[in-house]
Design a protein around this motif. Structure first.
Motif, short mmCIF file in Angstrom:
data_model
loop_
_atom_site.label_atom_id
_atom_site.label_comp_id
_atom_site.label_asym_id
_atom_site.label_seq_id
_atom_site.Cartn_x
_atom_site.Cartn_y
_atom_site.Cartn_z
N UNK A 1 0.84 -1.21 0.00
CA UNK A 1 0.00 0.00 0.00
C UNK A 1 0.87 1.25 0.00
N UNK A 2 1.90 1.26 0.81
CA UNK A 2 2.81 2.39 0.87
C UNK A 2 3.46 2.62 -0.49
N UNK A 3 3.91 1.54 -1.11
CA UNK A 3 4.56 1.65 -2.41
C UNK A 3 3.59 2.10 -3.49
N UNK A 4 2.35 1.65 -3.41
CA UNK A 4 1.34 2.07 -4.40
C UNK A 4 1.14 3.58 -4.34
N UNK A 5 1.15 4.12 -3.14
CA UNK A 5 0.92 5.55 -2.98
C UNK A 5 2.18 6.38 -3.21
N UNK A 6 3.31 5.89 -2.74
CA UNK A 6 4.52 6.70 -2.74
C UNK A 6 5.70 6.10 -3.49
N UNK A 7 5.51 4.91 -4.03
CA UNK A 7 6.63 4.23 -4.69
C UNK A 7 7.10 4.95 -5.93
N UNK A 8 8.36 4.76 -6.29
CA UNK A 8 8.94 5.51 -7.38
C UNK A 8 8.70 4.90 -8.76
N UNK A 9 8.19 3.71 -8.83
CA UNK A 9 8.12 3.03 -10.11
C UNK A 9 6.71 2.96 -10.66
N UNK A 10 6.62 2.68 -11.94
CA UNK A 10 5.33 2.45 -12.57
C UNK A 10 5.50 1.33 -13.61
N UNK A 11 4.41 0.68 -13.97
CA UNK A 11 4.44 -0.36 -14.99
C UNK A 11 5.36 -1.51 -14.64
N UNK A 12 6.22 -1.86 -15.60
CA UNK A 12 7.11 -3.01 -15.43
C UNK A 12 8.09 -2.79 -14.29
N UNK A 13 8.51 -1.54 -14.06
CA UNK A 13 9.41 -1.26 -12.94
C UNK A 13 8.76 -1.58 -11.60
N UNK A 14 7.48 -1.25 -11.49
CA UNK A 14 6.75 -1.57 -10.27
C UNK A 14 6.63 -3.07 -10.09
N UNK A 15 6.39 -3.78 -11.17
CA UNK A 15 6.24 -5.23 -11.05
C UNK A 15 7.53 -5.89 -10.61
N UNK A 16 8.65 -5.42 -11.10
CA UNK A 16 9.93 -5.97 -10.64
C UNK A 16 10.09 -5.74 -9.14
N UNK A 17 9.68 -4.56 -8.68
CA UNK A 17 9.78 -4.23 -7.27
C UNK A 17 8.87 -5.15 -6.44
N UNK A 18 7.63 -5.36 -6.89
CA UNK A 18 6.71 -6.21 -6.14
C UNK A 18 7.15 -7.67 -6.15
N UNK A 19 7.68 -8.13 -7.26
CA UNK A 19 8.17 -9.51 -7.30
C UNK A 19 9.35 -9.70 -6.34
N UNK A 20 10.23 -8.71 -6.28
CA UNK A 20 11.34 -8.78 -5.32
C UNK A 20 10.83 -8.73 -3.89
N UNK A 21 9.79 -7.96 -3.68
CA UNK A 21 9.16 -7.88 -2.35
C UNK A 21 8.63 -9.27 -1.94
N UNK A 22 7.93 -9.93 -2.86
CA UNK A 22 7.41 -11.28 -2.56
C UNK A 22 8.56 -12.23 -2.25
N UNK A 23 9.63 -12.14 -3.03
CA UNK A 23 10.79 -13.01 -2.80
C UNK A 23 11.43 -12.73 -1.43
N UNK A 24 11.53 -11.46 -1.06
CA UNK A 24 12.08 -11.08 0.24
C UNK A 24 11.27 -11.72 1.37
N UNK A 25 9.96 -11.61 1.28
CA UNK A 25 9.12 -12.17 2.34
C UNK A 25 9.13 -13.69 2.33
#
Length: 137
Positions: free
Chosen positions: A52-76
């Motif tokens: 939610x924080x990243x959706x509101x304030x995150x720096x990426x959009x589109x494919x960049x955002x997806x890379x970030x979210x996939x890395x987030x899932x991997x981290x958790x």
């Protein structure tokens, strides 16, 4: 309904992507959400809050955002596998963690454009040449 990688998209899919964005990003997002859903409740709660924080304030959009979210899932997922407590993932200051996390990803086009616009406006207001700051003069 999605074409194979080498197959051209139908006119319908081309129009649909103009309205909704790339279908590949939507598929990747659904896969990410399914991964997060599999986490234990406390990790899932933390991942949802970070998303939610990243959706509101995150720096990426589109494919960049997806890379970030996939890395987030991997981290958790890795944290669960290693038995790392949620607090140890984020440390004492969750905002500091997220700022360090997003620093690894490119700035989204709209955000970069607005940052540059803002910085240039302040430079002009201060009587400075915005081009000098960027080293282009």
């Amino acid at each position: 309904m999605t074409p194979e990688a080498n197959e051209p998209k139908s006119r319908y899919l081309q129009y649909l992507e103009i309205v909704t964005g790339p279908l590949e990003d939507k598929r990747r997002y659904r896969q990410y959400k399914a991964r997060i859903k599999q986490l234990p409740e406390n990790y899932r709660t933390a991942a949802d809050a970070l998303e939610r924080y990243l959706m509101l304030l995150g720096p990426a959009d589109g494919a960049g955002a997806m890379a970030m979210y996939e890395d987030l899932a991997e981290l958790f997922e890795q944290s669960v596998a290693d038995g790392t407590p949620v607090r140890d993932i984020f440390g004492a200051d969750p905002v500091e963690f997220v700022e360090a996390f997003v620093a690894n990803y490119p700035v989204g086009q709209w955000r970069a454009k607005e940052r540059n616009r803002f910085t240039s406006a302040i430079d002009r207001a201060a009587g400075e040449d915005p081009a000098r700051r960027e080293g282009t003069v």
